[in-house]
Design a protein around this motif. Structure first.
Motif, short mmCIF file in Angstrom:
data_model
loop_
_atom_site.label_atom_id
_atom_site.label_comp_id
_atom_site.label_asym_id
_atom_site.label_seq_id
_atom_site.Cartn_x
_atom_site.Cartn_y
_atom_site.Cartn_z
N LEU A 17 0.96 -1.13 -0.06
CA LEU A 17 0.04 0.02 0.15
C LEU A 17 1.03 1.42 -0.01
CD1 LEU A 17 -2.96 0.90 -0.04
CD2 LEU A 17 -2.98 0.82 2.64
N ARG A 18 1.84 1.33 0.75
CA ARG A 18 2.85 2.34 0.73
C ARG A 18 3.41 2.66 -0.74
NH1 ARG A 18 6.44 4.71 4.08
NH2 ARG A 18 8.18 3.46 3.33
N LEU A 19 3.84 1.61 -1.20
CA LEU A 19 4.39 2.01 -2.54
C LEU A 19 3.45 2.20 -3.45
CD1 LEU A 19 6.41 1.35 -4.62
CD2 LEU A 19 6.02 -1.15 -4.80
N TRP A 20 2.08 1.67 -3.44
CA TRP A 20 1.15 2.29 -4.22
C TRP A 20 1.07 3.81 -4.14
CZ3 TRP A 20 -1.25 3.31 -8.43
CH2 TRP A 20 -2.59 3.97 -8.41
N LEU A 21 0.84 4.40 -2.81
CA LEU A 21 0.66 5.57 -2.66
C LEU A 21 1.93 6.39 -3.06
CD1 LEU A 21 -1.04 5.49 0.97
CD2 LEU A 21 -1.79 5.68 -1.12
N ARG A 22 3.24 5.79 -2.75
CA ARG A 22 4.20 6.61 -3.70
C ARG A 22 4.10 6.74 -5.11
NH1 ARG A 22 7.25 10.59 -2.23
NH2 ARG A 22 6.85 9.73 -0.02
N VAL A 23 3.94 5.67 -5.70
CA VAL A 23 3.72 5.78 -7.23
C VAL A 23 2.65 6.88 -7.42
CG1 VAL A 23 2.92 4.30 -9.27
CG2 VAL A 23 4.37 3.04 -7.44
N LEU A 24 1.66 6.84 -6.73
CA LEU A 24 0.64 7.83 -7.26
C LEU A 24 1.06 9.30 -6.95
CD1 LEU A 24 -2.77 7.79 -7.68
CD2 LEU A 24 -2.93 7.77 -5.30
N LYS A 25 1.54 9.32 -5.84
CA LYS A 25 2.08 10.78 -5.61
C LYS A 25 3.27 11.24 -6.57
CE LYS A 25 3.45 13.29 -1.49
NZ LYS A 25 3.98 13.38 -0.15
N THR A 26 4.02 10.23 -7.03
CA THR A 26 5.19 10.42 -7.96
C THR A 26 4.44 10.81 -9.39
OG1 THR A 26 6.65 8.98 -6.70
CG2 THR A 26 7.02 9.66 -9.01
N MET B 140 12.13 -1.23 -0.56
CA MET B 140 13.06 -0.33 -1.27
C MET B 140 12.82 0.30 -2.40
SD MET B 140 16.30 -2.60 -3.04
CE MET B 140 15.27 -3.88 -3.28
N THR B 141 11.73 -0.09 -3.22
CA THR B 141 11.17 0.46 -4.49
C THR B 141 10.66 1.83 -3.81
OG1 THR B 141 10.75 -1.50 -5.58
CG2 THR B 141 9.84 0.31 -6.32
N THR B 142 9.92 1.64 -2.72
CA THR B 142 9.30 2.92 -2.30
C THR B 142 10.57 4.04 -1.92
OG1 THR B 142 7.52 1.61 -1.22
CG2 THR B 142 7.67 3.97 -0.47
N GLU B 143 11.55 3.73 -1.30
CA GLU B 143 12.46 4.32 -0.88
C GLU B 143 13.12 5.08 -2.19
OE1 GLU B 143 13.17 5.31 2.26
OE2 GLU B 143 11.28 4.41 2.55
N LEU B 144 13.37 4.29 -3.01
CA LEU B 144 14.01 4.77 -4.41
C LEU B 144 13.03 5.88 -5.07
CD1 LEU B 144 15.33 1.37 -5.94
CD2 LEU B 144 16.65 3.37 -4.90
N PRO B 154 4.34 20.41 -1.42
CA PRO B 154 3.55 21.57 -0.77
C PRO B 154 3.04 21.08 0.55
CG PRO B 154 2.37 20.77 -2.57
CD PRO B 154 3.74 19.89 -2.88
N TYR B 155 2.62 19.63 0.62
CA TYR B 155 1.90 19.21 1.87
C TYR B 155 2.71 17.92 2.45
CZ TYR B 155 -2.12 19.35 4.83
OH TYR B 155 -3.08 19.24 5.76
N ASN B 156 3.89 18.13 2.77
CA ASN B 156 4.60 17.05 3.17
C ASN B 156 4.18 16.46 4.49
OD1 ASN B 156 6.66 15.28 2.70
ND2 ASN B 156 7.93 16.77 2.18
N GLU B 157 3.51 15.45 4.39
CA GLU B 157 2.94 14.97 5.68
C GLU B 157 3.58 13.52 6.05
OE1 GLU B 157 -1.38 13.81 7.55
OE2 GLU B 157 -0.94 12.82 5.47
N ASN B 158 3.60 12.62 5.40
CA ASN B 158 4.66 11.52 5.76
C ASN B 158 5.87 11.36 5.44
OD1 ASN B 158 3.64 11.09 3.25
ND2 ASN B 158 3.19 9.09 3.45
#
Lengths: 158, 158
Positions: A17-26, B140-144, B154-158
């Motif tokens: 889920l965290r990865l998906w949210l990161r993909v979405l944000k990016t 790892m992918t999320t971090e990358l 603009p809205y850095n939450e996590n």
DNA sequence: GTATAAATGTTTAGGCTTGAAATAAATAAC
DNA sequence: GTTATTTATTTCAAGCCTAAACATTTATAC
């Protein structure tokens, strides 16, 4: 009945889920930036750019259905974008010899020239926006992300 | 004038472009799948889900402008989505004491119950769609990917 | 051959999304 | 205190997008 991986039983669920949210944000951040620059610099939009990009890589033209499969958007959506691009003479429609249902679409000379300018700027912008990652890191991340798409690849080109 | 990294001078440009196209493709595939399932299972949409998700994590409510910053969409866009969610009594609008311009929006009891059902299914779907990656790979992918966003948060939450 | 199914595209209704303009209220400048 | 600026939100026009319904043509079954 294939066993479903529900959150409770699958400890990887939260990380996914965290990865998906990161993909979405990016995706949102980059799309917003590219959209704004395409509008300001070229007076065009991302969907228009995507269609022209697909057609540029297929100089002989593409059928409407090929376009919609490649871009992963609906048939009716392509109709509208192509209509508007045609109003600007960036592309033209022509009949497909063997099939009276189909329509082939391809860039005009004007469209090719215009797209080459846009594509050059576009590549620079992307590189700038991803400047936090060097070539090797990009390559690794791309490979990792490619593992996501194990299902439903309707138009596997590259 | 900061030196721009144009394609010609930057050899990482092509890899960055490839990564961006991969992010785009991944995003589209997952969004399409989630959108369809939200529609079929809950009769809702991704934007509605996103708004309710933000409000769920802020039980005391959020101002319209906070919502639009958090979700990275325009102000006018939020107005429309909130309007439609309000028609279904999933949320309500209330005045902000010290500021007569602002509006605070928060989930109703009905909205909370409904969202919890949706969120549970949603997490399962995402986990299923990303089942090709285990927890460590996801992390790892999320971090990358997080390294991409060096500018404009603009809205850095996590 | 004829009926049935499948494929190609367009149209339509409804929702999403933006940027720009407009309104109203709060804040800053003076 | 008045004026100017900024902030919060809505409205609007235009474009994007989908799913569903439709029309047309092609392919399949028999």
């Amino acid at each position: 009945m294939k066993p479903q991986s529900t959150p409770a039983q699958d400890p990887a669920s939260k990380e996914r889920l965290r990865l998906w949210l990161r993909v979405l944000k990016t995706n949102r951040l980059i799309e917003a930036e590219l959209r704004e620059r395409l509008r300001l610099e070229f007076g065009t939009t991302l969907p228009r750019f995507d269609v022209m990009s697909a057609l540029y890589r297929n100089p002989k033209g593409m059928k409407m259905s090929e376009l919609s499969r490649m871009l992963m958007v609906s048939n009716g959506n392509v109709t509208g974008i192509v209509d508007r691009l045609r109003e600007d003479s960036h592309l033209l429609r022509e009949a497909v010899p063997g099939d009276r249902r189909a329509v082939r679409v391809r860039l005009t000379a004007k469209g090719i020239i215009e797209f080459e300018k846009q594509a050059s700027a576009h590549e620079g912008w992307v590189s700038e926006l991803l400047s936090g990652l060097d070539a090797e890191t990009c390559h690794m991340t791309t490979e990792l992300l490619a593992q996501v798409l194990t299902l439903k690849e309707p138009y596997n080109e590259n």
